[in-house]
Design an enzyme around this catalytic site. Structure first.
Site, PDB file in Angstrom:
ATOM      1  N   LYS A 115       0.783  -1.263  -0.021  1.00 55.10           N
ATOM      2  CA  LYS A 115       0.049  -0.067   0.072  1.00 55.10           C
ATOM      3  C   LYS A 115       0.742   1.309   0.112  1.00 55.10           C
ATOM      4  O   LYS A 115       0.360   2.189  -0.440  1.00 55.10           O
ATOM      5  CB  LYS A 115      -0.882  -0.172   1.104  1.00 55.10           C
ATOM      6  CG  LYS A 115      -2.005  -1.047   1.020  1.00 55.10           C
ATOM      7  CD  LYS A 115      -3.366  -0.809   1.944  1.00 55.10           C
ATOM      8  CE  LYS A 115      -4.316  -1.592   1.609  1.00 55.10           C
ATOM      9  NZ  LYS A 115      -5.505  -1.672   2.559  1.00 55.10           N
ATOM     10  N   LYS A 197      -4.147 -11.085  -6.848  1.00 60.13           N
ATOM     11  CA  LYS A 197      -5.367 -11.429  -6.229  1.00 60.13           C
ATOM     12  C   LYS A 197      -6.545 -10.722  -6.756  1.00 60.13           C
ATOM     13  O   LYS A 197      -6.091  -9.398  -7.198  1.00 60.13           O
ATOM     14  CB  LYS A 197      -5.205 -11.357  -4.788  1.00 60.13           C
ATOM     15  CG  LYS A 197      -5.312 -10.122  -3.951  1.00 60.13           C
ATOM     16  CD  LYS A 197      -5.654 -10.154  -2.707  1.00 60.13           C
ATOM     17  CE  LYS A 197      -5.894  -8.750  -2.076  1.00 60.13           C
ATOM     18  NZ  LYS A 197      -6.285  -8.434  -0.780  1.00 60.13           N
ATOM     19  N   LYS A 200     -10.560  -5.664  -4.262  1.00 64.01           N
ATOM     20  CA  LYS A 200     -11.708  -4.825  -4.577  1.00 64.01           C
ATOM     21  C   LYS A 200     -11.309  -3.339  -4.717  1.00 64.01           C
ATOM     22  O   LYS A 200     -12.207  -2.673  -5.078  1.00 64.01           O
ATOM     23  CB  LYS A 200     -12.428  -4.598  -2.779  1.00 64.01           C
ATOM     24  CG  LYS A 200     -11.449  -4.623  -1.698  1.00 64.01           C
ATOM     25  CD  LYS A 200     -12.143  -4.155  -0.539  1.00 64.01           C
ATOM     26  CE  LYS A 200     -12.909  -5.297   0.202  1.00 64.01           C
ATOM     27  NZ  LYS A 200     -12.658  -5.185   1.661  1.00 64.01           N
TER      28      LYS A 200
HETATM   29  P1  TYM Z   1     -10.468  -7.268   3.158  1.00 62.54           P
HETATM   30  O1  TYM Z   1     -11.483  -6.491   3.408  1.00 62.54           O
HETATM   31  O2  TYM Z   1      -9.424  -6.983   2.284  1.00 62.54           O
HETATM   32  O3  TYM Z   1     -11.019  -8.836   2.874  1.00 62.54           O
HETATM   33  C1  TYM Z   1     -12.004  -9.390   3.327  1.00 62.54           C
HETATM   34  C2  TYM Z   1     -11.749 -10.807   3.404  1.00 62.54           C
HETATM   35  O4  TYM Z   1     -11.953 -11.403   2.052  1.00 62.54           O
HETATM   36  C3  TYM Z   1     -10.590 -12.237   1.989  1.00 62.54           C
HETATM   37  N1  TYM Z   1     -10.184 -11.937   0.447  1.00 62.54           N
HETATM   38  C4  TYM Z   1     -10.159 -13.044  -0.432  1.00 62.54           C
HETATM   39  N2  TYM Z   1     -10.129 -14.266  -0.298  1.00 62.54           N
HETATM   40  C5  TYM Z   1      -9.844 -14.924  -1.437  1.00 62.54           C
HETATM   41  N3  TYM Z   1      -9.602 -14.364  -2.605  1.00 62.54           N
HETATM   42  C6  TYM Z   1      -9.377 -12.979  -2.554  1.00 62.54           C
HETATM   43  N4  TYM Z   1      -9.192 -12.526  -3.928  1.00 62.54           N
HETATM   44  C7  TYM Z   1      -9.681 -12.219  -1.586  1.00 62.54           C
HETATM   45  N5  TYM Z   1      -9.797 -10.879  -1.357  1.00 62.54           N
HETATM   46  C8  TYM Z   1     -10.002 -10.913  -0.136  1.00 62.54           C
HETATM   47  C9  TYM Z   1      -9.686 -11.689   2.927  1.00 62.54           C
HETATM   48  O5  TYM Z   1      -8.624 -12.593   3.317  1.00 62.54           O
HETATM   49  C10 TYM Z   1     -10.623 -11.182   4.013  1.00 62.54           C
HETATM   50  O6  TYM Z   1     -10.791 -12.399   4.794  1.00 62.54           O
HETATM   51  N6  TYM Z   1      -8.044  -6.424   7.411  1.00 62.54           N
HETATM   52  C11 TYM Z   1      -9.109  -7.046   6.782  1.00 62.54           C
HETATM   53  C12 TYM Z   1     -10.400  -6.965   7.667  1.00 62.54           C
HETATM   54  C13 TYM Z   1     -10.359  -7.035   8.851  1.00 62.54           C
HETATM   55  C14 TYM Z   1     -10.451  -8.361   9.615  1.00 62.54           C
HETATM   56  C15 TYM Z   1     -10.262  -8.149  10.762  1.00 62.54           C
HETATM   57  C16 TYM Z   1     -10.244  -9.579   9.083  1.00 62.54           C
HETATM   58  C17 TYM Z   1     -10.345  -6.177   9.847  1.00 62.54           C
HETATM   59  N7  TYM Z   1     -10.482  -6.571  10.949  1.00 62.54           N
HETATM   60  C18 TYM Z   1     -10.331  -8.936  11.998  1.00 62.54           C
HETATM   61  C19 TYM Z   1     -10.342 -10.492  10.271  1.00 62.54           C
HETATM   62  C20 TYM Z   1     -10.299 -10.261  11.602  1.00 62.54           C
HETATM   63  C21 TYM Z   1      -9.096  -6.900   5.440  1.00 62.54           C
HETATM   64  O7  TYM Z   1      -8.824  -5.587   4.805  1.00 62.54           O
HETATM   65  O8  TYM Z   1      -9.721  -7.629   4.450  1.00 62.54           O
END
Ligand code: TYM
Length: 332
Positions: A115, A197, A200
């Site tokens: 990032k 990957k 979003k």
């Molecule tokens: P975030 O918002 O980027 O993604 C949310 C969840 O989706 C999964 N993910 C994916 N899985 C498979 N293939 C992909 N291309 C893909 N893109 C995203 C991520 O691994 C995630 O599980 N920091 C975290 C959010 C968060 C969080 C937490 C997660 C905040 N507090 C506490 C677990 C526990 C995040 O940015 O995920």
């Protein structure tokens, strides 16, 4: 017997993608029916502030993400669902955990480095502190399991390290959480660059499927998906595009990779893309229909979020109190 806590979240940036659905949400749906667990899911809105947001758009997007949780089938009677910023203990525990986090380990995080490269004009403290806030999310609830995609594994490691560091400094306080990463679909790739990957925040809209995309958009994006120049449907590292399509198909159908390959073998690439597109459309059509209803009823959504906030706060309050006591803050 006390239920084990499952905790996870999604940050309301960009769109809820097919990657989020397959890598995270679809697993949450399975867990909500297991009597052994209490599941807690937040909209990780504070995390999104590490990147500059337009306030009105951000607010609407966060509400939309909450509605998408429900539209996917997460049941508020079975899960605690809330906005992270509504439970102030997250920010407070982050401060305490900051004092146990080394600058070196935070600056080594892959996501921080990525990032920082993408936003060189805004490498703020929050960006570096991001995993500590995520650790606070998890540790506040005495979480046992964290269902995530592969990309969040490193952040979970730091949460585990912080829990152990704190426990060793004082006395057992936090559960040391384990990641829960599904075998198939833990890293869905971009449709335009199948080495990266599906993200979003990808500016190329053909690379990403939103769970709210129309049938036409989904089919068009799959039609344009990058594959390779031979014509063999096989799963393997040397065929990232085709392997990604097979993985998506297997996940949508709830079958193993081998079984998916058997079903798809012999098709032309055009027919393969059509089959995979249809499997995604079938899986997401009911989600979109429910979403269109839910988003009309803001009051209903806020009521659920308020109940979630109250339930989450009552757990978080107790943990934070215990932590404040252990570190020696005065309690009246
Ligand atoms: P975030 O918002 O980027 O993604 C949310 C969840 O989706 C999964 N993910 C994916 N899985 C498979 N293939 C992909 N291309 C893909 N893109 C995203 C991520 O691994 C995630 O599980 N920091 C975290 C959010 C968060 C969080 C937490 C997660 C905040 N507090 C506490 C677990 C526990 C995040 O940015 O995920």
């Amino acid at each position: 017997m006390d239920k084990k806590i499952i905790y996870s979240g999604i940050q309301p940036t960009g769109l809820v993608t097919l990657g989020n659905y397959i890598g995270a949400l679809s697993n949450w749906l399975k867990l909500q029916n297991d009597e052994n667990y209490q599941c807690i899911y937040s909209i990780a809105d504070l995390h999104s502030l590490t990147v500059r947001q337009v306030p009105s758009e951000f607010r609407n997007r966060a509400i939309s993400f909450f509605a998408q949780y429900l539209a996917c089938g997460l049941d508020p009677q079975k899960n605690i669902m809330y906005f992270q910023s509504h439970v102030h203990e997250h920010a407070e525990l982050t401060w305490i955990l900051n004092c146990f986090t080394y600058v070196g380990e935070a600056s080594r995080m892959t996501q921080f480095k990525d990032k920082s490269q993408k936003h060189p004009d805004n490498i703020n403290m929050g960006l570096m502190d991001y995993p500590v806030l995520m650790a606070a999310d998890i540790l506040l609830y005495n979480t046992s399991l964290v269902p995530i995609g592969v990309d969040q594994k490193q952040h979970l490691e730091i949460a585990r390290d912080l829990a152990m560091r704190f426990n060793n400094t004082y006395s057992p306080t936090f559960n040391v959480p384990e990641p829960l990463i599904s075998g198939v679909g833990a890293k869905i790739k971009s449709l335009q660059n199948p080495i990266a990957k599906m993200s979003k925040s990808d500016p190329n809209e053909n690379a990403t499927i939103s769970i709210l995309d129309s049938t036409d958009d989904i089919m068009r994006k799959f039609k344009r998906a990058v594959t390779d120049s031979d014509n063999e449907i096989r799963y393997g590292e040397d065929k990232p595009g085709i392997s990604n399509l097979i993985t998506i198909y297997a996940s949508c159908k709830g079958i193993a990779i081998d079984a998916a390959v058997k079903e798809l073998q012999g098709l032309s690439y055009a027919a393969l893309k059509e089959m995979v597109g249809c499997s995604v459309v079938d899986m997401l059509a009911p989600v979109k229909a429910r979403y269109d209803e839910l988003i009309k009823d803001k009051e209903g959504l806020f009521k659920i979020a308020k109940e979630g906030q109250e339930q989450a706060s009552s757990i978080a309050r107790k943990t934070l109190r215990k932590v404040y006591k252990k570190v020696g803050l005065v309690q009246l």
